[in-house]
Design an enzyme around this catalytic site. Structure first.
Site, PDB file in Angstrom:
ATOM      1  N   SER A  92       0.827  -1.204   0.000  1.00  0.00           N
ATOM      2  CA  SER A  92       0.000   0.000   0.000  1.00  0.00           C
ATOM      3  C   SER A  92       0.865   1.259   0.000  1.00  0.00           C
ATOM      4  O   SER A  92       1.638   1.480  -0.907  1.00  0.00           O
ATOM      5  CB  SER A  92      -0.959  -0.039   1.195  1.00  0.00           C
ATOM      6  OG  SER A  92      -1.959   0.929   1.076  1.00  0.00           O
ATOM      7  N   ASP A 248      -2.050   6.407  -3.487  1.00  0.00           N
ATOM      8  CA  ASP A 248      -0.904   5.685  -2.947  1.00  0.00           C
ATOM      9  C   ASP A 248      -0.537   4.561  -3.908  1.00  0.00           C
ATOM     10  O   ASP A 248      -1.062   4.476  -5.020  1.00  0.00           O
ATOM     11  CB  ASP A 248      -1.202   5.167  -1.544  1.00  0.00           C
ATOM     12  CG  ASP A 248      -2.349   4.166  -1.504  1.00  0.00           C
ATOM     13  OD1 ASP A 248      -3.103   4.077  -2.494  1.00  0.00           O
ATOM     14  OD2 ASP A 248      -2.499   3.470  -0.486  1.00  0.00           O
ATOM     15  N   ASP A 250      -1.076   1.344  -4.232  1.00  0.00           N
ATOM     16  CA  ASP A 250      -2.063   0.376  -4.751  1.00  0.00           C
ATOM     17  C   ASP A 250      -3.408   1.004  -5.033  1.00  0.00           C
ATOM     18  O   ASP A 250      -4.367   0.310  -5.366  1.00  0.00           O
ATOM     19  CB  ASP A 250      -2.217  -0.807  -3.798  1.00  0.00           C
ATOM     20  CG  ASP A 250      -2.826  -0.439  -2.456  1.00  0.00           C
ATOM     21  OD1 ASP A 250      -2.667   0.718  -2.016  1.00  0.00           O
ATOM     22  OD2 ASP A 250      -3.454  -1.309  -1.817  1.00  0.00           O
ATOM     23  N   ASP A 252      -5.758   2.317  -3.236  1.00  0.00           N
ATOM     24  CA  ASP A 252      -6.952   2.225  -2.393  1.00  0.00           C
ATOM     25  C   ASP A 252      -7.170   3.531  -1.634  1.00  0.00           C
ATOM     26  O   ASP A 252      -8.224   3.735  -1.034  1.00  0.00           O
ATOM     27  CB  ASP A 252      -6.886   1.021  -1.447  1.00  0.00           C
ATOM     28  CG  ASP A 252      -5.765   1.094  -0.421  1.00  0.00           C
ATOM     29  OD1 ASP A 252      -4.847   1.924  -0.583  1.00  0.00           O
ATOM     30  OD2 ASP A 252      -5.782   0.286   0.531  1.00  0.00           O
TER      31      ASP A 252
END
Length: 458
Positions: A92, A248, A250, A252
């Site tokens: 992440s 960020d 990834d 999410d």
């Protein structure tokens, strides 16, 4: 083994190919026979995907590999491909040397405590159920996941646009018109390029920053904080752009910059998105460390707030309840349960741009959310458990008539404001937050907390 958002840490230390192999073996052994796997741009992810897929297959499970894909793309694909679970190989917003695994259910919700415990027990006890030599699972590639995600984003925004136009005109839904906004998208060298593609499809003029996927994150640190988004702020301020988007690694998480180049705080963005998503009588889920400004903004519209422990998995659990139409965390995780229970950064980005196209200035929307004095502090201690136990006792003694909750740490709501004392899950720290609508009251609350912590540590 698992935190609230999967397992993550430095490669070669906390996270190894053996970690991924073990989780892969555990999934079909616990009944998750059809697994979708995708990863962020970290090169170490390719090794972890191979290891995880091998573990799934040797225990009889089938793997569908998505390749490089945003975490919400992976989460959405679980149901789309009729799978039992999804795994995002990602750390992440953590720095480049880290990696990890996030596990998803068909609803898009992260594995809850029960499911995480089930996988952990299987891993710790090596309770694998290996398949016979001729019953290993299959591994295949799906190339269309990002396109499906893009199409879902476009449909969600066009549906919202048509719905709002219908409400205003009193007629049938009109044909969706282009958003026609100029947007800067800072992908952060991550997996969130689907945002730029979807916004282009919606009729926006899109400029990207750090658009080349690169797991070293050379453009900026992965977490989209105000400090890390300085280039995005400058670019928007010196261009005709009406909004800037930052993800960020990834994707999410999403944070935004207004048309002046000002970074919109997480609490203000939470209030804006929640107010837009909810109708009078609806409920919005937020964590315990959310500002009073969100409560006050939503109360003006007769929208209720329910609080959860800190962590998007807990917000998602609350968002799955009847009457809860939106969930969000000030850190940048936004959940529309009618779409998916996974924090979907690209969906949030598209909703923000649609809102700007309809309402105008993002800075004006942010200015409509109050900003209250808030004090945050980290207190170092090597006795977190003992100190927190004593804090709980003292809070019960000192605030018998106040609203004291222990959902995540100790939160005391007073007439003048609130304070929260909670221990860090990863560091030898106790985190303290105190907020009130006036500076004098906020300082007084902070002094009360300091005195209580001093007593707890004595």
């Amino acid at each position: 083994m698992f935190g609230t958002s999967g397992v993550r840490g430095p490669i070669g230390e906390e996270i190894t190919a053996e970690t991924a192999l073990a989780v892969g073996r555990a999934l079909p052994s616990c009944g998750y026979d059809h697994v979708v796997v995708g990863r962020d741009p970290r090169e170490t992810g390719a090794v972890l995907v191979d290891a995880l897929a091998s573990g799934v297959r040797e225990c009889g499970g089938d793997v569908v590999e998505l390749g490089l894909a945003a975490t919400p793309t992976v989460a959405r694909s679980v149901a789309e491909l009729d799978a039992d679970a999804g795994v995002s190989v990602t750390a992440s917003h953590n720095p480049a040397p880290d990696n990890g695994l996030k596990l998803w259910t068909p609803s898009g919700q992260a594995f809850d405590e029960r499911r995480r415990g089930e996988i952990t027990a299987c891993v710790e006890n090596e309770a694998w159920e290996f398949a016979d030599w001729d019953a290993f699972g299959d591994r295949r590639r799906d190339e269309d996941a990002t396109e499906r995600h893009r199409d879902a984003l476009v449909a969600a925004v066009r549906g919202a646009t048509s719905g709002s136009e219908t409400a205003l005109s009193g007629g049938e839904p009109s044909v969706a018109t282009p958003l026609d906004e100029t947007v800067v998208v800072d992908v952060g060298n991550g997996a969130g390029g689907v945002t730029a593609v979807a916004l282009d499809r919606l009729g926006c003029s899109v400029q990207t920053l750090n658009g080349q996927p690169d797991g070293r994150f050379p453009g900026r640190p992965s977490e989209p904080t105000a400090e890390n988004c300085a280039l995005l702020q400058t670019t928007v301020a010196n261009s005709p752009a009406t909004v800037g988007i930052a993800h960020d690694g990834d994707a999410d998480r999403t944070m935004v910059v207004d048309e002046t180049g000002g970074f919109v705080s997480g609490d203000a963005l939470l209030a804006i998105l929640a107010r837009e998503a909810a109708a009078p009588g609806d409920t919005v889920a937020v964590p315990v460390d959310t500002s009073l400004a969100v409560d006050d903004t939503l109360a003006e519209h007769d929208v209720h707030v329910t609080r959860t422990a800190v962590g998007d998995v807990f917000v998602a659990e609350a968002a799955s309840e009847d009457g809860v139409v939106f969930g969000g965390e000030p850190s940048g995780a936004w959940i529309w349960p009618d779409e998916t229970l996974c924090p979907d950064g690209p969906l949030a980005a598209c909703h923000v741009v649609e809102l700007v196209a309809r309402e105008g200035s993002l800075s004006a929307l942010a200015d409509g959310v109050a900003s209250y004095p808030i004090h945050r502090e980290n207190v170092e201690t090597d006795r977190k458990t003992a100190v927190m136990e004593r804090v709980a006792e003292l809070a019960s003694e000192r605030y018998p008539d106040e609203d004291v909750t222990t959902l995540d740490g100790i939160r005391v709501a007073r007439e003048s404001g609130w304070f929260l004392i909670r221990d860090s899950g990863t560091q030898p720290l106790i985190r303290v937050t105190a907020e009130a609508r006036e500076e004098t009251a906020a300082s007084r609350l902070r002094e009360e907390v300091s005195a209580m912590l001093d007593s707890a540590q004595a």
